[in-house]
Enzyme design. Sequence first.
Site, PDB file in Angstrom:
ATOM      1  N   SER A   7      26.871  41.016  40.143  1.00 17.10           N
ATOM      2  CA  SER A   7      28.006  41.884  40.465  1.00 17.10           C
ATOM      3  C   SER A   7      27.522  43.289  40.803  1.00 17.10           C
ATOM      4  O   SER A   7      26.920  43.961  39.960  1.00 17.10           O
ATOM      5  CB  SER A   7      28.968  41.950  39.280  1.00 17.10           C
ATOM      6  OG  SER A   7      29.929  42.966  39.489  1.00 17.10           O
ATOM      7  N   HIS A  32      28.759  39.259  44.065  1.00 17.60           N
ATOM      8  CA  HIS A  32      30.090  39.371  43.465  1.00 17.60           C
ATOM      9  C   HIS A  32      30.597  40.798  43.661  1.00 17.60           C
ATOM     10  O   HIS A  32      29.918  41.766  43.300  1.00 17.60           O
ATOM     11  CB  HIS A  32      30.027  39.024  41.984  1.00 17.60           C
ATOM     12  CG  HIS A  32      31.365  38.859  41.345  1.00 17.60           C
ATOM     13  ND1 HIS A  32      32.146  37.743  41.519  1.00 17.60           N
ATOM     14  CD2 HIS A  32      32.071  39.690  40.539  1.00 17.60           C
ATOM     15  CE1 HIS A  32      33.279  37.868  40.840  1.00 17.60           C
ATOM     16  NE2 HIS A  32      33.255  39.051  40.237  1.00 17.60           N
ATOM     17  N   ASP A  34      33.459  43.295  42.727  1.00 15.77           N
ATOM     18  CA  ASP A  34      34.557  43.576  41.804  1.00 15.77           C
ATOM     19  C   ASP A  34      35.388  44.748  42.307  1.00 15.77           C
ATOM     20  O   ASP A  34      34.919  45.888  42.336  1.00 15.77           O
ATOM     21  CB  ASP A  34      33.998  43.915  40.419  1.00 15.77           C
ATOM     22  CG  ASP A  34      33.587  42.684  39.640  1.00 15.77           C
ATOM     23  OD1 ASP A  34      34.376  41.728  39.593  1.00 15.77           O
ATOM     24  OD2 ASP A  34      32.482  42.686  39.062  1.00 15.77           O
ATOM     25  N   MET A  36      38.661  47.052  41.693  1.00 20.16           N
ATOM     26  CA  MET A  36      39.594  47.467  40.644  1.00 20.16           C
ATOM     27  C   MET A  36      40.451  48.625  41.142  1.00 20.16           C
ATOM     28  O   MET A  36      39.939  49.529  41.806  1.00 20.16           O
ATOM     29  CB  MET A  36      38.830  47.905  39.401  1.00 20.16           C
ATOM     30  CG  MET A  36      37.858  46.876  38.856  1.00 20.16           C
ATOM     31  SD  MET A  36      36.998  47.530  37.408  1.00 20.16           S
ATOM     32  CE  MET A  36      35.837  46.211  37.078  1.00 20.16           C
ATOM     33  N   HIS A  65      36.369  39.625  44.192  1.00 21.20           N
ATOM     34  CA  HIS A  65      37.218  39.481  43.002  1.00 21.20           C
ATOM     35  C   HIS A  65      38.206  40.646  42.973  1.00 21.20           C
ATOM     36  O   HIS A  65      37.842  41.766  42.624  1.00 21.20           O
ATOM     37  CB  HIS A  65      36.323  39.469  41.750  1.00 21.20           C
ATOM     38  CG  HIS A  65      37.059  39.331  40.470  1.00 21.20           C
ATOM     39  ND1 HIS A  65      36.457  39.552  39.245  1.00 21.20           N
ATOM     40  CD2 HIS A  65      38.345  38.978  40.194  1.00 21.20           C
ATOM     41  CE1 HIS A  65      37.341  39.350  38.287  1.00 21.20           C
ATOM     42  NE2 HIS A  65      38.487  39.015  38.829  1.00 21.20           N
ATOM     43  N   MET A  67      40.793  42.558  41.358  1.00 22.83           N
ATOM     44  CA  MET A  67      41.480  42.897  40.105  1.00 22.83           C
ATOM     45  C   MET A  67      42.481  43.996  40.403  1.00 22.83           C
ATOM     46  O   MET A  67      42.340  45.141  39.969  1.00 22.83           O
ATOM     47  CB  MET A  67      40.454  43.333  39.055  1.00 22.83           C
ATOM     48  CG  MET A  67      39.588  42.204  38.560  1.00 22.83           C
ATOM     49  SD  MET A  67      38.291  42.742  37.428  1.00 22.83           S
ATOM     50  CE  MET A  67      37.001  43.139  38.618  1.00 22.83           C
ATOM     51  N   MET A 136      37.515  34.584  33.058  1.00 20.29           N
ATOM     52  CA  MET A 136      37.048  35.865  32.526  1.00 20.29           C
ATOM     53  C   MET A 136      36.656  35.676  31.065  1.00 20.29           C
ATOM     54  O   MET A 136      37.464  35.231  30.243  1.00 20.29           O
ATOM     55  CB  MET A 136      38.134  36.932  32.633  1.00 20.29           C
ATOM     56  CG  MET A 136      38.495  37.328  34.062  1.00 20.29           C
ATOM     57  SD  MET A 136      37.081  37.953  35.023  1.00 20.29           S
ATOM     58  CE  MET A 136      36.575  39.370  34.019  1.00 20.29           C
ATOM     59  N   ASP A 174      32.724  35.059  34.348  1.00 20.73           N
ATOM     60  CA  ASP A 174      32.394  36.469  34.550  1.00 20.73           C
ATOM     61  C   ASP A 174      32.659  37.236  33.262  1.00 20.73           C
ATOM     62  O   ASP A 174      33.774  37.230  32.748  1.00 20.73           O
ATOM     63  CB  ASP A 174      33.265  37.025  35.688  1.00 20.73           C
ATOM     64  CG  ASP A 174      32.967  38.486  36.003  1.00 20.73           C
ATOM     65  OD1 ASP A 174      32.055  39.069  35.401  1.00 20.73           O
ATOM     66  OD2 ASP A 174      33.674  39.039  36.875  1.00 20.73           O
TER      67      ASP A 174
END
Length: 216
Positions: A7, A32, A34, A36, A65, A67, A136, A174
């Site tokens: 990540s 990966h 992430d 947010m 991913h 989020m 998760m 993850d």
Amino acid sequence: MNRLAPSILSADFSRLGEEVKTIEEAGAHIIHVDVMDGHFVPNISFGSAVMKSLLGKTKLPFDVHLMITDPDRYIKDFVTENTEIITVHQEACIHLHRTLQMIKSHGVKAGVSLNPATPLFTLEYVFEDLDYVLIMSVNPGFGGQKFIPSALEKIRKLAVMKAQRNPDLIIAVDGGITLENVEDVVGAGANLIVAGSSVFGAPDVKKRVQDFLALL
């Protein structure tokens, strides 16, 4: 084949291109990403521009991913020639089936992520539509958290569902994965391992990737 997805949330952003080159040369399979928003999770990371800055600098595919709240508004922004998977959170989607179909309409794999307290049965009526489920094993929002042990039983149950209903499903995990627990995670049924601080926080990132790969 089991795959490792470092990540980049935990990478050194002042030298992101070099960090990605290091993990690629070490044999990592996928990046990966992430994302947010400071709303769905209590942190803000980066948007599509940072991910797109890696285009042309790596041949590794992107595992995105999201989020974020209302992911439908942003899915298209993360579709690139490198994008293999876009994952949304079950908890963030009002119309999950429609969101999954939207992702697939762009020619990429569609995934759903479940927070630690979210049960597997919430995927009951979309299970056959899924390419990817991301379990998760920490509460999302921050890197460097400790693995939640109950995630292992959740992975085992998901592996049974996979065998019965969706044999091609990718089971990803993850959060808090280290060299000490990765074999347990793979043994439970995971075939894609996300690791952030345990990779990029190592003194020798290349060696750490290779150490993970040896355990997959």
